[in-house]
Design a protein around this motif. Sequence first.
Motif, PDB file in Angstrom:
ATOM      1  N   LEU A   1       0.854  -1.186   0.000  1.00 18.88           N
ATOM      2  CA  LEU A   1       0.000   0.000   0.000  1.00 18.88           C
ATOM      3  C   LEU A   1       0.888   1.235   0.000  1.00 18.88           C
ATOM      4  CD1 LEU A   1      -2.691  -1.008   2.659  1.00 18.88           C
ATOM      5  CD2 LEU A   1      -2.802  -1.263   0.185  1.00 18.88           C
ATOM      6  N   ASP A   2       0.420   2.248  -0.693  1.00 24.92           N
ATOM      7  CA  ASP A   2       1.135   3.507  -0.655  1.00 24.92           C
ATOM      8  C   ASP A   2       0.973   4.080   0.755  1.00 24.92           C
ATOM      9  OD1 ASP A   2       1.762   6.080  -2.851  1.00 24.92           O
ATOM     10  OD2 ASP A   2       1.378   6.455  -0.737  1.00 24.92           O
ATOM     11  N   ASP A   3       2.078   4.401   1.423  1.00 25.05           N
ATOM     12  CA  ASP A   3       1.927   4.790   2.828  1.00 25.05           C
ATOM     13  C   ASP A   3       1.409   6.219   2.992  1.00 25.05           C
ATOM     14  OD1 ASP A   3       4.268   5.890   2.029  1.00 25.05           O
ATOM     15  OD2 ASP A   3       5.537   4.903   3.505  1.00 25.05           O
ATOM     16  N   ALA A   4       1.101   6.908   1.905  1.00 29.54           N
ATOM     17  CA  ALA A   4       0.434   8.206   2.021  1.00 29.54           C
ATOM     18  C   ALA A   4      -1.050   8.071   1.684  1.00 29.54           C
ATOM     19  CB  ALA A   4       1.091   9.214   1.093  1.00 29.54           C
ATOM     20  N   THR A   5      -1.345   7.345   0.598  1.00 28.45           N
ATOM     21  CA  THR A   5      -2.738   7.292   0.129  1.00 28.45           C
ATOM     22  C   THR A   5      -3.429   5.967   0.428  1.00 28.45           C
ATOM     23  OG1 THR A   5      -2.047   6.381  -1.994  1.00 28.45           O
ATOM     24  CG2 THR A   5      -2.104   8.791  -1.795  1.00 28.45           C
TER      25      THR A   5
ATOM     26  N   GLY B   1     -12.146   3.267   3.247  1.00 26.85           N
ATOM     27  CA  GLY B   1     -12.435   2.710   1.920  1.00 26.85           C
ATOM     28  C   GLY B   1     -13.349   3.609   1.097  1.00 26.85           C
ATOM     29  N   GLY B   2     -13.214   4.922   1.271  1.00 30.88           N
ATOM     30  CA  GLY B   2     -14.021   5.862   0.495  1.00 30.88           C
ATOM     31  C   GLY B   2     -15.424   6.056   1.044  1.00 30.88           C
ATOM     32  N   TYR B   3     -15.704   5.487   2.195  1.00 33.98           N
ATOM     33  CA  TYR B   3     -17.048   5.557   2.789  1.00 33.98           C
ATOM     34  C   TYR B   3     -17.104   6.686   3.809  1.00 33.98           C
ATOM     35  CZ  TYR B   3     -20.904   3.933   5.837  1.00 33.98           C
ATOM     36  OH  TYR B   3     -22.032   3.826   6.610  1.00 33.98           O
ATOM     37  N   ARG B   4     -18.193   7.415   3.776  1.00 36.40           N
ATOM     38  CA  ARG B   4     -18.407   8.467   4.785  1.00 36.40           C
ATOM     39  C   ARG B   4     -19.867   8.415   5.183  1.00 36.40           C
ATOM     40  NH1 ARG B   4     -15.464  12.911   6.233  1.00 36.40           N
ATOM     41  NH2 ARG B   4     -13.907  12.330   4.685  1.00 36.40           N
ATOM     42  N   TYR B   5     -20.129   8.123   6.425  1.00 35.96           N
ATOM     43  CA  TYR B   5     -21.527   7.962   6.844  1.00 35.96           C
ATOM     44  C   TYR B   5     -22.246   9.304   6.767  1.00 35.96           C
ATOM     45  CZ  TYR B   5     -25.633   7.025   9.633  1.00 35.96           C
ATOM     46  OH  TYR B   5     -26.930   6.907  10.050  1.00 35.96           O
ATOM     47  N   GLY B   6     -23.333   9.326   6.014  1.00 36.73           N
ATOM     48  CA  GLY B   6     -24.101  10.560   5.919  1.00 36.73           C
ATOM     49  C   GLY B   6     -25.561  10.296   6.208  1.00 36.73           C
ATOM     50  N   GLY B   7     -25.834   9.269   6.936  1.00 37.27           N
ATOM     51  CA  GLY B   7     -27.216   8.856   7.208  1.00 37.27           C
ATOM     52  C   GLY B   7     -27.897   9.773   8.208  1.00 37.27           C
TER      53      GLY B   7
ATOM     54  N   PRO C   1       2.323   9.417   8.373  1.00 40.57           N
ATOM     55  CA  PRO C   1       1.187   8.878   9.132  1.00 40.57           C
ATOM     56  C   PRO C   1       0.012   8.559   8.209  1.00 40.57           C
ATOM     57  CG  PRO C   1       1.413  11.244   9.517  1.00 40.57           C
ATOM     58  CD  PRO C   1       2.564  10.835   8.645  1.00 40.57           C
ATOM     59  N   ASN C   2      -0.700   7.493   8.483  1.00 41.99           N
ATOM     60  CA  ASN C   2      -1.867   7.143   7.669  1.00 41.99           C
ATOM     61  C   ASN C   2      -2.882   6.377   8.513  1.00 41.99           C
ATOM     62  OD1 ASN C   2      -1.126   4.267   7.556  1.00 41.99           O
ATOM     63  ND2 ASN C   2       0.561   4.976   6.288  1.00 41.99           N
ATOM     64  N   LEU C   3      -4.048   6.165   7.951  1.00 42.20           N
ATOM     65  CA  LEU C   3      -5.159   5.533   8.682  1.00 42.20           C
ATOM     66  C   LEU C   3      -4.791   4.185   9.293  1.00 42.20           C
ATOM     67  CD1 LEU C   3      -8.459   5.747   6.564  1.00 42.20           C
ATOM     68  CD2 LEU C   3      -8.163   6.478   8.907  1.00 42.20           C
ATOM     69  N   LEU C   4      -4.006   3.402   8.540  1.00 32.20           N
ATOM     70  CA  LEU C   4      -3.710   2.029   8.965  1.00 32.20           C
ATOM     71  C   LEU C   4      -2.417   1.922   9.769  1.00 32.20           C
ATOM     72  CD1 LEU C   4      -4.542  -0.065   5.759  1.00 32.20           C
ATOM     73  CD2 LEU C   4      -5.728  -0.173   7.939  1.00 32.20           C
ATOM     74  N   ASP C   5      -1.727   3.044   9.978  1.00 32.35           N
ATOM     75  CA  ASP C   5      -0.402   3.021  10.598  1.00 32.35           C
ATOM     76  C   ASP C   5       0.501   2.046   9.831  1.00 32.35           C
ATOM     77  OD1 ASP C   5       1.362   4.076  12.366  1.00 32.35           O
ATOM     78  OD2 ASP C   5       0.865   2.727  14.019  1.00 32.35           O
ATOM     79  N   TYR C   6       0.417   2.156   8.522  1.00 31.08           N
ATOM     80  CA  TYR C   6       1.112   1.231   7.618  1.00 31.08           C
ATOM     81  C   TYR C   6       2.393   1.918   7.142  1.00 31.08           C
ATOM     82  CZ  TYR C   6       1.741  -1.647   3.392  1.00 31.08           C
ATOM     83  OH  TYR C   6       2.231  -2.475   2.416  1.00 31.08           O
ATOM     84  N   HIS C   7       3.523   1.278   7.403  1.00 29.29           N
ATOM     85  CA  HIS C   7       4.790   1.915   7.033  1.00 29.29           C
ATOM     86  C   HIS C   7       5.698   0.914   6.334  1.00 29.29           C
ATOM     87  CE1 HIS C   7       3.597   5.330   9.455  1.00 29.29           C
ATOM     88  NE2 HIS C   7       3.249   4.461  10.389  1.00 29.29           N
ATOM     89  N   LEU C   8       6.359   1.393   5.305  1.00 29.88           N
ATOM     90  CA  LEU C   8       7.339   0.569   4.600  1.00 29.88           C
ATOM     91  C   LEU C   8       8.720   1.042   5.052  1.00 29.88           C
ATOM     92  CD1 LEU C   8       5.625   0.694   1.092  1.00 29.88           C
ATOM     93  CD2 LEU C   8       5.597  -1.195   2.717  1.00 29.88           C
ATOM     94  N   TYR C   9       9.361   0.202   5.831  1.00 31.82           N
ATOM     95  CA  TYR C   9      10.624   0.649   6.460  1.00 31.82           C
ATOM     96  C   TYR C   9      11.706   0.937   5.427  1.00 31.82           C
ATOM     97  CZ  TYR C   9       7.931  -1.420  10.181  1.00 31.82           C
ATOM     98  OH  TYR C   9       6.903  -1.730  11.036  1.00 31.82           O
ATOM     99  N   GLN C  10      11.629   0.229   4.281  1.00 34.15           N
ATOM    100  CA  GLN C  10      12.662   0.438   3.262  1.00 34.15           C
ATOM    101  C   GLN C  10      12.572   1.832   2.648  1.00 34.15           C
ATOM    102  OE1 GLN C  10      10.089  -1.638   3.077  1.00 34.15           O
ATOM    103  NE2 GLN C  10       9.401  -2.081   1.006  1.00 34.15           N
ATOM    104  N   ASN C  11      11.417   2.502   2.819  1.00 36.40           N
ATOM    105  CA  ASN C  11      11.265   3.855   2.270  1.00 36.40           C
ATOM    106  C   ASN C  11      11.680   4.944   3.247  1.00 36.40           C
ATOM    107  OD1 ASN C  11      10.263   2.618   0.053  1.00 36.40           O
ATOM    108  ND2 ASN C  11       8.128   3.209   0.364  1.00 36.40           N
ATOM    109  N   VAL C  12      11.951   4.546   4.475  1.00 38.97           N
ATOM    110  CA  VAL C  12      12.347   5.532   5.488  1.00 38.97           C
ATOM    111  C   VAL C  12      13.812   5.898   5.264  1.00 38.97           C
ATOM    112  CG1 VAL C  12      12.785   5.784   7.962  1.00 38.97           C
ATOM    113  CG2 VAL C  12      10.664   4.746   7.175  1.00 38.97           C
TER     114      VAL C  12
END
Lengths: 533, 306
Positions: free
Chosen positions: A67-71, A345-351, A519-530
């Motif tokens: 996953l792209d760690d920004a988007t 996942g592109g969802y925003r509750y607007g109910g 920083p991202n929603l999933l706290d997903y980081h690719l250490y090789q990109n750091v």
Amino acid sequence: MEARLWPCALALSLLAAGCGGRSGGEDGAGTLRLGNAAEPNTLDPQRMMDFSPIFIARGLFECLVLLDDATLCPLPGAAERWEISEDGLVYRFFLRPDGRWSNGEPVVAEDFVQAARRILSPRLASPTVDLYFPLKNAQAHYEGRVPWDEVGIRARDRMTLEISLERPTPYFLALLAHPAWSPIPRPCIEAHGGWERWDSDWTRPGNLVSNGPYRLEEWRVGDRIAIGKNPFHRSAGDGGPERVIFFPIVDQQTEQNAFDCGELDATATVPAELLDELRGRADGTLQETESLGCFYYLCNCSRPPLDNGHLRRALALAIDREELCRLIHRDVRFAAGNLVPAGTGGYRYGGRETLGRDPRMAREELAAAGFPGGAGLPPMTLTFNHSSLHRLVAQAVQEMWRRELGIAVELRCEDWKAFLHSRRVGNFAIARGGWVGDFNDPLTFLGLFVGDSPNNFVRWRDEAYDGEMRAAEEEEDRGERLRHLESAEDRLLREMPIIPLYFETHKRRVAERVRGWRPNLLDYHLYQNVRLR
Amino acid sequence: MGLCSHLLRRLLGTLAVLWLVLTLTFAMLRCIPGGPFDAERELPTEVARALQVSYGRGPVLSQYGRYLGGVLRGDLGPSYRQSGWSVRELLAAKWPVSFELGLYTMALACCGGIALGCALLLGRPGLPHRLCLRSCTLLLCVPAIVLGPLLNYLLSCKLHWFPSIGWSGWRSKILPVCTLAPCYLAALAQITWQGMRTEYGRAYVRTALAKGLGEGQVFFRHVFANGIQPAIAYLGPTCSGVLSGTFVVENVFHIPGLGRLLMEAISGRDHTVIVGVVLFYALLISICNLVADVLLALLNPRLRGA
């Protein structure tokens, strides 16, 4: 005189020699040192479900997609490209020709097939097997209803993997980034008897073979886990950290001290009481971002008095979520008016059912439940596990209910496992709940309250809700699917088997020398990109 | 001969104690709610069942029988939480760390405490004497849970003199030892001082001095040997406690020792690890008490026949 002074001078010089210099000097400049909150219970990617092993697995194993760690958009991982059939049912992945295991062997399509075969074996008892259920016939095979040959995964050739799905699954690529979908080095696992056994030592340093940018170098239980660059990975010469060390520091203050001493480059957590001070600092080490997590209370719908929907709504409407957020996050932005965090996942509750504080309506609901002013309400207990945070929230909510509704709720604090037991067997009236999503799709939250979900601790079964969830699963159109999910959430918030309180956030302190830690929603980081300065 | 039979009796008693500890711990663990495989994410029923089978968790009595058989063969079983690690491996990795921490702590506490106790006895009453006694009381009152974070904050975070976490290199060992040792040092100083002072008041000391023996000779040959006995009696159980790990200090300084292992095992209901560590503690306490008894018997002939 001088002769008498020399022992003192010697002692002082020894002390100076011992105390001089910065601490933590044993780890070189190319080492990324991370707090990891807890000791991982395993490094087997198919048996991990907590976050501490998953953070390490992201360095050790490379799934088909990253996953792209920004988007958080899918990127090529072990597969350099993929094709999706028009009906969304067949995915064809073309593996990288230069993909290698850390022992130099090539990564081939059969490694992914074997991974599916292993996790779908009931004897492995993988806690994340459900992440494979979108595969055609996967669940049926797991339940012993169809043979392995009919499961929708096969190697078309050495480097091409074909996956067939039960039905179109819009979040399938996001799912593939979970470590459970890592390839598996079957010969290595079998050599250590770990194909189906939990107590195999195949995940130890020297035994573990991985295909990610790093390989396991050291595992000192309770102290650290170190991973070093995998020389066979394509990122080996790219300039990322040479080593990443994960410290399972449980005590938050100890972790903060280690960060302040320069012995950690990033913490796993930040205590709430430090937030105001850190936000005021100019060093910019505090990183805060929304997360894929929601904190809520569970109402036991299977027994009185909380089988009464009016009472559940009364409790929910009496809570001032902004006040809670000021306590927990020192920020009112994260008050939860619904279950699924915005942007999942592109969802925003607007109910129509977004929750807010409404004491007047809460009192009306309480009266409608048959307990005007709280009169006649049987005693209720709010159960939570031992944690200063949970106690704080429980006390605040208890006071809000007393203030707004005039009802007294007793607090019961249990140790972690006793709490899980109580929740599992339904021995509670109201209990602490919460969920952090496994993948970036609303289903990870809304799927919890489907009637037969093992995580449906509230024992709430609603035909309308289950129907909307089924419709969302079967819907091929993305917009329609999201509408079904929104209707399901509408239903959930109307019936209120849970009381959402606030959305979780990721909070870390990241040292200035660390570059590219996004920083991202999933706290997903690719250490090789750091990059380390 | 008396000492040998005493030792033999103690050894047999130790075996009985170990069996009792094992059985009680095993039984109590089955009584508390929550199991090793309970998790935030509920496992599907079939997964949970497969796990129970994988770890051989059948009826309690057969589990007990299998476990006891394993212990007799030296096999403490696999860890439920730390999959892929056996309890024996975890103990082997952790006890040297806790033992080292305890050893340095007790070495500092014994040397400092006994020396201070003797100095208090031999020194003249005055302000320094009173100050020393008050300081001992103060040190006894400051628990490690207060002293540890304080030292960590001041000497690691602010002054950067010592590492704040870990257990590698001698510099990382100073703060944990300095956190643990003071209360034992103070206790030993007071016990030694009291023991020696009592001995000094006895008639045989006055007789020896009256007969013309030097004060040093009386002190080292008579007073010390008798006056140190309360301190040795105190050291037996204390040593076993310190050597077997202290959770607070291990947690504050992130030391991978037995104390943390046990606490994490309890919160994770890692039954095999809990029983293994408790058994190890019981063995250590028995050994330390035995050593203290032998030392006391060597110093005091009247105890040999008892």
